[in-house]
Design a protein around this motif. Sequence first.
Motif, short mmCIF file in Angstrom:
data_model
loop_
_atom_site.label_atom_id
_atom_site.label_comp_id
_atom_site.label_asym_id
_atom_site.label_seq_id
_atom_site.Cartn_x
_atom_site.Cartn_y
_atom_site.Cartn_z
N ILE A 14 -19.99 5.67 -48.11
CA ILE A 14 -20.25 5.13 -49.48
C ILE A 14 -20.30 3.85 -49.54
O ILE A 14 -21.12 3.30 -50.17
N LEU A 15 -19.57 3.20 -48.63
CA LEU A 15 -19.44 1.52 -48.47
C LEU A 15 -20.75 1.45 -47.99
O LEU A 15 -21.26 0.38 -48.12
N ALA A 16 -21.12 1.97 -46.83
CA ALA A 16 -22.37 1.64 -45.98
C ALA A 16 -23.41 1.60 -46.94
O ALA A 16 -24.45 0.97 -46.88
N THR A 17 -23.42 2.78 -47.73
CA THR A 17 -24.78 3.06 -48.67
C THR A 17 -24.77 1.80 -49.78
O THR A 17 -25.81 1.33 -50.14
N ALA A 18 -23.74 1.68 -50.22
CA ALA A 18 -23.56 0.43 -50.98
C ALA A 18 -24.02 -0.77 -50.71
O ALA A 18 -24.96 -1.61 -51.22
N TYR A 19 -23.66 -1.15 -49.27
CA TYR A 19 -24.05 -2.22 -48.58
C TYR A 19 -25.60 -2.57 -48.48
O TYR A 19 -26.31 -3.44 -48.56
N LYS A 20 -26.11 -1.19 -47.99
CA LYS A 20 -27.52 -1.04 -47.84
C LYS A 20 -28.28 -1.29 -49.23
O LYS A 20 -29.18 -2.08 -49.32
N ASN A 21 -27.88 -0.45 -50.04
CA ASN A 21 -28.62 -0.46 -51.45
C ASN A 21 -28.60 -1.61 -52.19
O ASN A 21 -29.43 -2.03 -52.93
N TYR A 22 -27.25 -2.27 -52.32
CA TYR A 22 -26.90 -3.37 -53.20
C TYR A 22 -27.02 -4.85 -52.66
O TYR A 22 -27.46 -5.56 -53.18
N CYS A 23 -26.76 -4.84 -51.31
CA CYS A 23 -26.74 -6.06 -50.64
C CYS A 23 -27.99 -6.27 -49.39
O CYS A 23 -27.94 -7.45 -49.23
N LEU A 24 -28.68 -5.35 -49.38
CA LEU A 24 -29.83 -5.07 -48.39
C LEU A 24 -29.04 -5.39 -46.93
O LEU A 24 -29.93 -6.14 -46.45
N ASP A 25 -27.82 -5.11 -46.71
CA ASP A 25 -27.13 -5.74 -45.59
C ASP A 25 -27.41 -4.30 -44.48
O ASP A 25 -26.57 -3.61 -44.56
N GLU A 26 -28.39 -4.17 -43.71
CA GLU A 26 -28.49 -2.95 -43.02
C GLU A 26 -27.51 -3.13 -41.69
O GLU A 26 -26.76 -2.06 -41.31
N GLU A 27 -27.15 -4.20 -41.33
CA GLU A 27 -26.24 -4.60 -40.11
C GLU A 27 -24.88 -4.14 -40.70
O GLU A 27 -24.31 -3.34 -39.85
N LYS A 28 -24.52 -4.47 -41.63
CA LYS A 28 -23.10 -4.08 -42.37
C LYS A 28 -22.92 -2.48 -42.25
O LYS A 28 -22.21 -1.83 -42.20
N CYS A 29 -24.21 -2.25 -42.89
CA CYS A 29 -24.15 -0.79 -43.12
C CYS A 29 -24.20 0.22 -41.74
O CYS A 29 -23.14 1.17 -41.71
N ARG A 30 -24.83 -0.29 -40.73
CA ARG A 30 -24.86 0.40 -39.45
C ARG A 30 -23.05 0.28 -38.93
O ARG A 30 -23.02 1.18 -38.25
N GLU A 31 -22.88 -0.82 -38.96
CA GLU A 31 -21.29 -1.03 -38.53
C GLU A 31 -20.60 -0.17 -39.30
O GLU A 31 -19.54 0.58 -38.50
N LEU A 32 -20.51 0.01 -40.42
CA LEU A 32 -19.50 1.05 -41.15
C LEU A 32 -19.87 2.50 -40.81
O LEU A 32 -18.86 3.34 -40.78
N ILE A 33 -21.19 2.80 -40.57
CA ILE A 33 -21.36 4.03 -40.19
C ILE A 33 -21.00 4.37 -38.77
O ILE A 33 -20.34 5.44 -38.54
N GLU A 34 -20.91 3.40 -37.79
CA GLU A 34 -20.45 3.51 -36.47
C GLU A 34 -18.91 3.75 -36.78
O GLU A 34 -18.33 4.60 -36.09
N THR A 35 -18.25 2.76 -37.56
CA THR A 35 -16.92 3.09 -37.75
C THR A 35 -16.46 4.58 -38.31
O THR A 35 -15.73 5.07 -37.72
N GLY A 36 -16.87 4.79 -39.05
CA GLY A 36 -16.95 6.14 -39.77
C GLY A 36 -16.86 7.10 -38.46
O GLY A 36 -16.45 8.34 -38.80
N THR A 37 -18.17 7.24 -37.76
CA THR A 37 -18.33 8.26 -36.64
C THR A 37 -16.94 7.97 -35.88
O THR A 37 -16.60 9.06 -35.28
#
Length: 183
Positions: A53-76
């Motif tokens: 959900i954090l990754a989704t928020a960073y992508k949708n609201y901050c348009l930060d795909e790099e942070k989004c990918r980083e968070l998904i990788e950590t979640g994995t």
Amino acid sequence: DDALEKAKKKVDGIEATIGYINVFASLFNDKDYIRTVLDDIVDDAQFTKEFVILATAYKNYCLDEEKCRELIETGTQYAMKGDEFLELAKAHWLLFGDKIASSDCYEKGLKDISDKTALLGYAKSIAIDLENIELAKKFYKSVENKTTNIRDFISLANAVINDLNDLVYADLVYHAAENQLHS
């Protein structure tokens, strides 16, 4: 600003904070404030669902795909149970359109799914969205292995026809239903 800060301090937990951000974003166009709020809570994430959900928020609201990918990788890295892998599968598909990573996560989550209706739903998404017919068939096979009544066999055969357009496999399921009827 003071009212926003007071409201933010009363929000407890990542999910509630994301809910706060959703409302804030619909009322105000302040990406910097949203990023500040996200940055304040990102280190609190402990569970795969929170990283997603954090990754989704960073992508949708901050348009930060790099942070989004980083968070998904950590979640994995934190994922251990089937439902966590399913969350990641959906995230890989919805956030990045990544069929391979999504399929990998669905496959890891399969062993822990016992609900036949959920399995059918995932199989449909895997077949149609990800176009991964072989993986979808593993999900259908799991449904078949859990099925004990005629109605569920017929539902499975219909799903195979509608989602895969595989009449040969549907015929096999139909014959399994027939065998169930005669036993």
